[in-house]
Design a protein around this motif. Sequence first.
Motif, PDB file in Angstrom:
ATOM      1  N   GLN A   4       0.847  -1.192   0.041  1.00 16.30           N
ATOM      2  CA  GLN A   4      -0.075  -0.057   0.004  1.00 16.30           C
ATOM      3  C   GLN A   4       0.819   1.249  -0.105  1.00 16.30           C
ATOM      4  OE1 GLN A   4      -2.858  -0.150   3.199  1.00 16.30           O
ATOM      5  NE2 GLN A   4      -3.484   1.942   2.910  1.00 16.30           N
ATOM      6  N   ILE A   5       2.067   1.061   1.008  1.00 20.83           N
ATOM      7  CA  ILE A   5       2.745   2.575   0.727  1.00 20.83           C
ATOM      8  C   ILE A   5       3.663   2.441  -0.355  1.00 20.83           C
ATOM      9  CG2 ILE A   5       4.975   3.186   1.967  1.00 20.83           C
ATOM     10  CD1 ILE A   5       3.812   1.675   4.419  1.00 20.83           C
ATOM     11  N   VAL A   6       4.235   1.309  -1.069  1.00 26.66           N
ATOM     12  CA  VAL A   6       5.046   1.336  -2.241  1.00 26.66           C
ATOM     13  C   VAL A   6       4.142   0.544  -3.379  1.00 26.66           C
ATOM     14  CG1 VAL A   6       7.042   0.429  -3.451  1.00 26.66           C
ATOM     15  CG2 VAL A   6       7.277   1.023  -0.826  1.00 26.66           C
ATOM     16  N   THR A   7       3.463   1.607  -4.033  1.00 26.23           N
ATOM     17  CA  THR A   7       2.346   0.973  -4.953  1.00 26.23           C
ATOM     18  C   THR A   7       2.772   0.429  -6.418  1.00 26.23           C
ATOM     19  OG1 THR A   7       2.068   3.369  -5.849  1.00 26.23           O
ATOM     20  CG2 THR A   7       0.559   2.836  -4.228  1.00 26.23           C
ATOM     21  N   ASP A   8       4.029   1.110  -6.826  1.00 29.78           N
ATOM     22  CA  ASP A   8       4.618   0.671  -7.984  1.00 29.78           C
ATOM     23  C   ASP A   8       5.196  -0.859  -7.711  1.00 29.78           C
ATOM     24  OD1 ASP A   8       6.378   0.041 -10.351  1.00 29.78           O
ATOM     25  OD2 ASP A   8       6.342   2.337 -10.708  1.00 29.78           O
TER      26      ASP A   8
END
Length: 267
Positions: free
Chosen positions: A245-249
């Motif tokens: 969720q924090i790092v979407t890529d």
Amino acid sequence: MFAIDTHAHVFSKNDPCIATARYQPDYDASVSQYLAHLDQHHLSHGVLVQPSFFGFDNHVMLDAIAQHPKRLKGIAVVPYTITINELITLNNQGIVGARINLFGKELPDLTSIEWKSFLNHLSFINWQIELHAPPSYLVQILPYLAEYKLNVVIDHFGRIDPEKGILDPDYQSFLQMLDINQHWIKVSGFYRIGKFPENVARATQAFELLKAKGFLPKMVWGSDWPHTQHESSVNYSQAFETFKQIVTDPEDRKLILGENAKNLFYF
């Protein structure tokens, strides 16, 4: 495929804790449980970090690594008076760095002969130094560590103050001090920087700020399992899903879990 959890702990409730421990677990977090979490989430390797309540007695972690030497490495807690030969012994047992946990402690005098010797020893054996400290300490410590050829790994986004948030002047100064040639950031422990959902928003903001500074190649992820003192509010799956969720890529996540961690921990 390499995918690495760079921050977890193992222990049992029967393991002796140091007398000054601020927290003592009343449950087991075994290496077999940890490996089951790695398998469930398709993670190939893990890094065990010595918990503060064991002090300088690293034997529980060393025993776990000895059982799974191809899959696990460790970050030890050692006295700064340790000899180079003792460090080499730990290195041969799968330890790749030393952790300095400064919560509840006074700032060490890194200009003392003993500390300088210790830091030179770490540099000599190519260990990292992992800092678990509030931003007010980090801004004082990082300039001294710049003198040494060391990877400096900063726990849990730099432990943003839950009350002051990202705009805390010390945290902002810390961000300005970061050097891509020396510093690494652990994208971990989001639940230690405030209450939900504010903590996730803060962690996301911190990640985006770091990425904008070009720090994507110097970030690694850690579950912080078994989430000591936060066991009731988070579990392994939640920690992993929140990372996504924090790092979407997906490409960013692949880099953080794979190449970055592989480079830092010599897997």
